[in-house]
Design a protein around this motif. Structure first.
Motif, short mmCIF file in Angstrom:
data_model
loop_
_atom_site.label_atom_id
_atom_site.label_comp_id
_atom_site.label_asym_id
_atom_site.label_seq_id
_atom_site.Cartn_x
_atom_site.Cartn_y
_atom_site.Cartn_z
N ASP B 89 -6.31 0.01 -15.02
CA ASP B 89 -6.75 -1.36 -15.32
C ASP B 89 -5.81 -2.40 -14.75
O ASP B 89 -6.18 -3.56 -14.59
N GLY B 90 -4.57 -1.99 -14.48
CA GLY B 90 -3.60 -2.94 -13.94
C GLY B 90 -3.80 -3.22 -12.46
O GLY B 90 -3.10 -4.06 -11.89
N LEU B 91 -4.74 -2.53 -11.84
CA LEU B 91 -4.98 -2.72 -10.41
C LEU B 91 -6.14 -3.66 -10.18
O LEU B 91 -7.21 -3.48 -10.75
N PRO B 92 -5.97 -4.66 -9.32
CA PRO B 92 -7.09 -5.53 -8.99
C PRO B 92 -8.12 -4.77 -8.14
O PRO B 92 -7.79 -3.72 -7.58
N PRO B 93 -9.34 -5.29 -8.06
CA PRO B 93 -10.43 -4.57 -7.39
C PRO B 93 -10.09 -4.08 -5.99
O PRO B 93 -10.45 -2.95 -5.63
N GLU B 94 -9.36 -4.90 -5.20
CA GLU B 94 -9.13 -4.52 -3.80
C GLU B 94 -8.20 -3.31 -3.66
O GLU B 94 -8.12 -2.73 -2.60
N TRP B 95 -7.51 -2.95 -4.76
CA TRP B 95 -6.61 -1.79 -4.69
C TRP B 95 -7.12 -0.62 -5.51
O TRP B 95 -6.44 0.39 -5.68
N GLN B 96 -8.34 -0.76 -6.03
CA GLN B 96 -8.87 0.27 -6.93
C GLN B 96 -9.03 1.63 -6.26
O GLN B 96 -9.06 2.66 -6.94
N ASP B 97 -9.16 1.68 -4.94
CA ASP B 97 -9.37 2.97 -4.29
C ASP B 97 -8.05 3.70 -4.02
O ASP B 97 -8.03 4.76 -3.40
N HIS B 98 -6.93 3.12 -4.51
CA HIS B 98 -5.64 3.79 -4.34
C HIS B 98 -5.29 4.58 -5.60
O HIS B 98 -5.63 4.15 -6.71
N PRO B 99 -4.60 5.71 -5.42
CA PRO B 99 -4.24 6.51 -6.60
C PRO B 99 -3.18 5.83 -7.46
O PRO B 99 -2.39 5.01 -6.96
N VAL B 100 -3.18 6.19 -8.74
CA VAL B 100 -2.26 5.59 -9.72
C VAL B 100 -1.62 6.70 -10.54
O VAL B 100 -2.30 7.63 -10.94
#
Lengths: 481, 122
Positions: B89-100
């Motif tokens: 949830d801490g990732l904005p939409p443009e970075w959502q496809d990156h692993p966390v």
């Protein structure tokens, strides 16, 4: 002088009057009453009013109640607005609206003997009111009897005041242009106190036009649908001369219909929810932040455990070192929570960490300097590692050793902290860099972006920590903005 | 023999977390090519170092977010793994496809995430 003939005057009064006995049977009526009701005096006399003008509905009940009240209490009673159909000569009924005043007439014994009724046919007025579209219009303007006027005005004024002062907001928009004909106090506050009465909404609230308000109102007015929304976000100029502000509203637009069912306007009602929406947002932010801090703290504890175990030679010593580090971290958190997690003072931090040692061996001094929460935790861990090292290998490992901790406010507002050990065993740089020195270096030069001057002297360890203002200065409302 | 080790760029603003991550990465056969604890350093290094094989970026650093540095790395083709206490949830939409990876993470979490990001070393 001729004696006044009250009977003639009664008969000649221009507005309809009639008299009932206390059983509510007709005793008399004037010409205007006869003309209005389309009944002759002979037809009326002696007849019970509810037989003469039967009405099984709400209006009949109210009329009877009012008359009975006058007989029972001896007080005047007024029906400001009474729909009451009247039979026409051809046997059909005609819908009429009335205002009626019932006045007691007392007999010699002081009891109510008769009830005098004065009625005014307000049917035309009612039609006018419906056409005027403003639901709070006073009924009074065209009536000539003062009591009726007062009564009607009072009812209307009470009603109007109720809406005017209600905590919810109300407004009435009339006609296809949605012209403001009423706005409550709270509605006026919502729109920054602008004068809107008489203005179409597009002119009164121009910022709302591009947000689609007119087309929604057109739908309500044109198609009779009810439009409702909860927590709707609108940009409203709610302070004079200031740009539109984000505002959250619960509201509904209801069509106003006249007696014929035609839509004459739109009734606007709602609540300003901005404060509660903001409070919920703030709470969400706080919970997120708390969650973040807990996760970060757990990651910190995880690191301390991992580092302690990696460098451990025996399990018992590792357990003690781990506990001591967790306690140091915990004390830093206690200091922060005592101050709403804002900041702490460097002197408190130093005293906290060195309080376990003999006071003759330890000296510390410096000006009052407030450091932020992140610097508090980082410095607490650094001071703990330095003190632990001094106690195990340095000046505090012998009764003769001394430790001086002094801090000052540098020229560029950087925090300069000197740690000077003397009188203990000679210090030697460890062959393998331990956790303590690694933590010290990473905190000071990395996390705080400062510089570290660390020396292992024959007299003991000395360290100068220079921490730039940007790393320790307190920022107001660091996370809630 | 160290020339075979893969290079990684690390951004993390908490000293203890950084130290632990460095040790985990060492155990997993990675060399920390550079590390930064502030956004300004992160941006400078992201633009100037020889492109590493991967990057682990703490999302919130020093009261700001790491995304400007992430943008530089992404433009240079560096695979990015985000680390955060906020979770995805801490990732904005443009970075959502990156692993966390979510803090606190284990060495195994880091190994699995990096393997998925750049392929297993073996």
């Amino acid at each position: 002088m001729a004696e006044v003939d009250y009977a003639h005057i009664f008969a000649a009064l221009p507005s309809p009057f009639m008299v009932l006995d206390k059983d509510l049977r007709f005793v008399g009526a004037n010409a205007a009453y006869v003309a209005t009701t389309g009944r002759t005096l002979d037809e009326l006399r002696g007849r019970y009013i509810m037989d003469m003008f039967p009405n099984p509905g709400e209006s009949g009940r109210r009329l009877l109640l009012s008359l009975e009240r006058v007989v029972a209490t001896g007080e005047t009673d007024t029906l400001a607005f009474l729909p009451y159909p009247i039979p026409k000569g051809d046997g059909t009924f005609q819908n009429r609206y009335w205002t009626a005043v019932h006045v007691p007439v007392f007999g010699d014994d002081g009891g109510v003997e008769f009830v005098l009724q004065n009625t005014v046919d307000v049917t035309e007025l009612v039609r006018m009111r419906e056409a005027a579209t403003l639901p709070f219009t006073s009924l009074s303007a065209e009536t000539s009897l003062i009591e009726r006027t007062r009564e009607a005005e009072r009812a209307s004024a009470d009603f109007r005041r109720l809406f005017q002062q209600a905590p919810a907001f109300f407004a009435v928009l009339s006609g296809p242009e949605h012209i403001f004909t009423f706005s409550s106090d709270s509605y006026a506050r919502l729109i920054g106190g602008r004068s809107v009465i008489g203005l179409p909404i597009a002119k009164a609230l121009p910022e709302m036009v591009e947000q689609g308000i007119v087309s929604v109102l057109d739908q309500v007015y044109g198609e009779g649908i009810v439009h409702a929304a909860e927590g709707a976000r609108v940009m409203l100029e709610n302070e004079p001369g200031k740009p539109a502000q984000e505002t959250f509203l619960d509201f509904s637009y209801n069509p106003i219909r006249n007696g014929a069912g035609d839509i004459t306007g739109v009734f606007v009602q709602g609540m300003d929810r901005t404060e509660s929406v903001r409070a919920a947002q703030r709470q969400r932010l706080l919970i997120d932040e708390l969650n973040h801090r807990v996760k970060n703290t757990l990651a910190t504890v995880q690191s301390i455990a991992s580092q302690t175990l990696r460098n451990a030679t025996d399990i018992s010593a590792a357990r003690q070192a781990f506990e001591a580090r967790i306690i140091a971290l915990s004390k830093a958190h206690t200091m922060l929570s005592d101050r709403q997690w804002n900041d702490t003072e460097i002197g408190h931090l130093v005293r906290q960490e060195l309080s376990a040692f003999e006071s003759e061996q330890v000296r510390f001094a410096g000006p009052t300097l407030v450091v932020n929460a992140k610097a508090t935790v980082a410095l607490a861990m650094v001071l703990h590692e330095l003190a632990t090292n001094a106690a195990k290998h340095g000046a505090l490992s012998t009764p003769t050793g001394t430790l001086a901790v002094n801090w000052q406010d540098g020229d560029d507002e950087s925090l300069i902290l000197d740690w000077v050990e003397q009188g203990g065993p000679a210090a030697r740089e460890p062959a393998q860099r331990g956790f303590g020195s690694r933590l010290l270096r990473t905190v000071v030069t990395g996390e705080m972006g400062g510089s570290l001057d660390l020396h292992y002297e024959d007299t003991g360890v000395t360290a100068r920590l220079v921490i730039p203002l940007s790393a320790y200065q307190v920022q107001e409302n660091q996370f809630v903005q | 023999m160290y020339s075979d080790r893969r290079r990684i760029f690390v951004v993390e603003d908490e000293t203890l977390v950084l130290i632990n991550l460095e040790d985990m990465l060492g155990d997993l056969g990675w060399t920390v090519a550079a590390q930064a604890m502030w956004l300004a350093d992160a941006e400078r290094l992201a633009a100037s170092i020889e492109p590493p094989d991967a990057a682990i970026l703490d999302v919130n650093i020093g009261g700001t977010t790491v995304f400007p540095a992430a943008r530089i790395l992404a433009d240079r083709g560096v695979p990015i793994l985000f680390a955060t206490g906020y979770g995805r949830d801490g990732l904005p939409p443009e970075w959502q496809d990156h692993p966390v990876i979510v803090k606190p993470y284990t060495q195994r979490d880091v190994a699995t995430a990096l393997d998925a990001l750049v392929g297993s070393a073996s």
